[in-house]
Design a protein around this motif. Structure first.
Motif, PDB file in Angstrom:
ATOM      1  N   GLN A  82       0.805  -1.169  -0.192  1.00 20.57           N
ATOM      2  CA  GLN A  82      -0.089  -0.078  -0.002  1.00 20.57           C
ATOM      3  C   GLN A  82       0.855   1.315   0.052  1.00 20.57           C
ATOM      4  O   GLN A  82       0.478   2.289  -0.764  1.00 20.57           O
ATOM      5  N   PRO A  83       2.005   1.359   0.789  1.00 23.21           N
ATOM      6  CA  PRO A  83       2.884   2.718   0.844  1.00 23.21           C
ATOM      7  C   PRO A  83       3.379   2.634  -0.914  1.00 23.21           C
ATOM      8  O   PRO A  83       3.499   4.093  -1.099  1.00 23.21           O
ATOM      9  N   ARG A  84       3.791   1.698  -1.419  1.00 24.42           N
ATOM     10  CA  ARG A  84       4.231   1.910  -2.830  1.00 24.42           C
ATOM     11  C   ARG A  84       3.242   2.233  -3.722  1.00 24.42           C
ATOM     12  O   ARG A  84       3.630   2.974  -4.712  1.00 24.42           O
ATOM     13  N   ARG A  85       1.915   1.746  -3.270  1.00 27.08           N
ATOM     14  CA  ARG A  85       0.823   2.454  -4.193  1.00 27.08           C
ATOM     15  C   ARG A  85       0.682   3.792  -4.067  1.00 27.08           C
ATOM     16  O   ARG A  85       0.590   4.659  -4.929  1.00 27.08           O
ATOM     17  N   GLN A  86       0.737   4.497  -3.058  1.00 29.51           N
ATOM     18  CA  GLN A  86       0.844   5.896  -2.691  1.00 29.51           C
ATOM     19  C   GLN A  86       2.131   6.461  -3.228  1.00 29.51           C
ATOM     20  O   GLN A  86       2.032   7.690  -3.744  1.00 29.51           O
ATOM     21  N   LEU A  89       1.266   7.059  -6.948  1.00 27.69           N
ATOM     22  CA  LEU A  89       0.438   8.067  -7.254  1.00 27.69           C
ATOM     23  C   LEU A  89       0.982   9.381  -7.165  1.00 27.69           C
ATOM     24  O   LEU A  89       0.845  10.157  -7.623  1.00 27.69           O
ATOM     25  N   ASP A  90       1.828   9.526  -6.094  1.00 29.49           N
ATOM     26  CA  ASP A  90       2.449  10.618  -5.880  1.00 29.49           C
ATOM     27  C   ASP A  90       3.657  10.949  -7.012  1.00 29.49           C
ATOM     28  O   ASP A  90       3.584  12.187  -7.625  1.00 29.49           O
ATOM     29  N   CYS A 100      -4.628  13.577  -7.823  1.00 25.73           N
ATOM     30  CA  CYS A 100      -5.304  12.320  -7.547  1.00 25.73           C
ATOM     31  C   CYS A 100      -6.137  12.657  -6.139  1.00 25.73           C
ATOM     32  O   CYS A 100      -5.352  13.321  -5.236  1.00 25.73           O
ATOM     33  N   GLY A 102      -7.090  10.238  -4.090  1.00 20.21           N
ATOM     34  CA  GLY A 102      -7.007   9.310  -3.024  1.00 20.21           C
ATOM     35  C   GLY A 102      -6.444   8.037  -3.611  1.00 20.21           C
ATOM     36  O   GLY A 102      -6.593   7.703  -4.785  1.00 20.21           O
ATOM     37  N   PRO A 103      -5.947   7.139  -2.820  1.00 16.78           N
ATOM     38  CA  PRO A 103      -5.500   5.918  -3.203  1.00 16.78           C
ATOM     39  C   PRO A 103      -6.426   4.733  -4.146  1.00 16.78           C
ATOM     40  O   PRO A 103      -6.142   4.291  -5.002  1.00 16.78           O
ATOM     41  N   CYS A 107      -7.527   9.382 -11.018  1.00 14.13           N
ATOM     42  CA  CYS A 107      -6.526  10.547 -10.998  1.00 14.13           C
ATOM     43  C   CYS A 107      -7.054  11.211 -12.528  1.00 14.13           C
ATOM     44  O   CYS A 107      -7.191  10.377 -13.368  1.00 14.13           O
ATOM     45  N   PRO A 167      -6.949   3.740 -10.350  1.00 20.54           N
ATOM     46  CA  PRO A 167      -6.088   3.512  -9.339  1.00 20.54           C
ATOM     47  C   PRO A 167      -5.203   2.205  -9.466  1.00 20.54           C
ATOM     48  O   PRO A 167      -6.058   1.118 -10.082  1.00 20.54           O
TER      49      PRO A 167
END
Length: 182
Positions: A82-86, A89-90, A100, A102-103, A107, A167
């Motif tokens: 999950q942090p890698r998904r964020q 997106l960042d 974007c 949210g996860p 976007c 997403p």
């Protein structure tokens, strides 16, 4: 009398074939039910997919088929991705000018190219991203830019099209240990 001599063996063959067709799966199921499953426990995944009813693009069916081929993920592997998904997106926000929410939200972004998506993924810290136009067999809408990156044992799989980025899904790897065929 001749009809009985021909019909009787055919009827017997049909009964034997039918009995075999029913018995073999039952026997295999009872044998395999006694063997423990060596795979790690995985979460149950639910997929919601929407497509235009009149569309000839079987996008939702292809996603379901793709997910069925992938290795299951444990809860821990999914949480670890999950942090890698964020981060992904960042990277889209910084490199592509995406907006974007949210996860799990789409976007909005300017029209882009596969190379720009690849560079955004690299800038977000993903080594060797696979980015290419979606093929008619891929888990993405026709005409989309499909991408996949590794996130631990998981993969982040997503697509960009028509000024939107879906997403990324957190999915398992394919049987050849890849996230997406080249």
């Amino acid at each position: 009398m001749r009809a009985v001599r021909i019909g009787l063996p055919i009827a017997v063959l049909f009964v034997v074939a039918s009995a075999t067709a029913v018995a073999v799966p039952l026997i295999q199921a009872s044998v395999s039910a006694n063997e423990p499953d060596g795979r790690p426990a995985a979460t149950v995944e639910q997929l919601m997919c929407a497509q235009v009813v009149s569309s000839v693009d079987d996008y939702c069916e292809r996603i379901a088929e793709d997910l069925g081929r992938r290795a299951p993920l444990t809860d821990d592997e999914r949480v670890a991705a999950q942090p890698r998904r964020q981060a992904l997106l960042d990277g889209f926000v910084r490199q592509l000018g995406a907006d974007c929410g949210g996860p799990l939200e789409h976007c909005r972004l300017p029209v882009t190219t596969p190379e720009a998506v690849r560079q955004a993924l690299i800038a977000a810290g993903f080594n060797e991203p696979v980015v290419r136009p979606a093929r008619f067999t891929d888990p993405a809408p026709a005409g989309a830019i499909l991408y996949a990156v590794r996130a631990g044992r998981a993969c982040l799989l997503g697509h960009v099209r028509s000024e939107t980025a879906a997403p990324p899904l957190i999915v398992g790897r394919l049987p050849d240990d890849a996230c997406l065929p080249l």
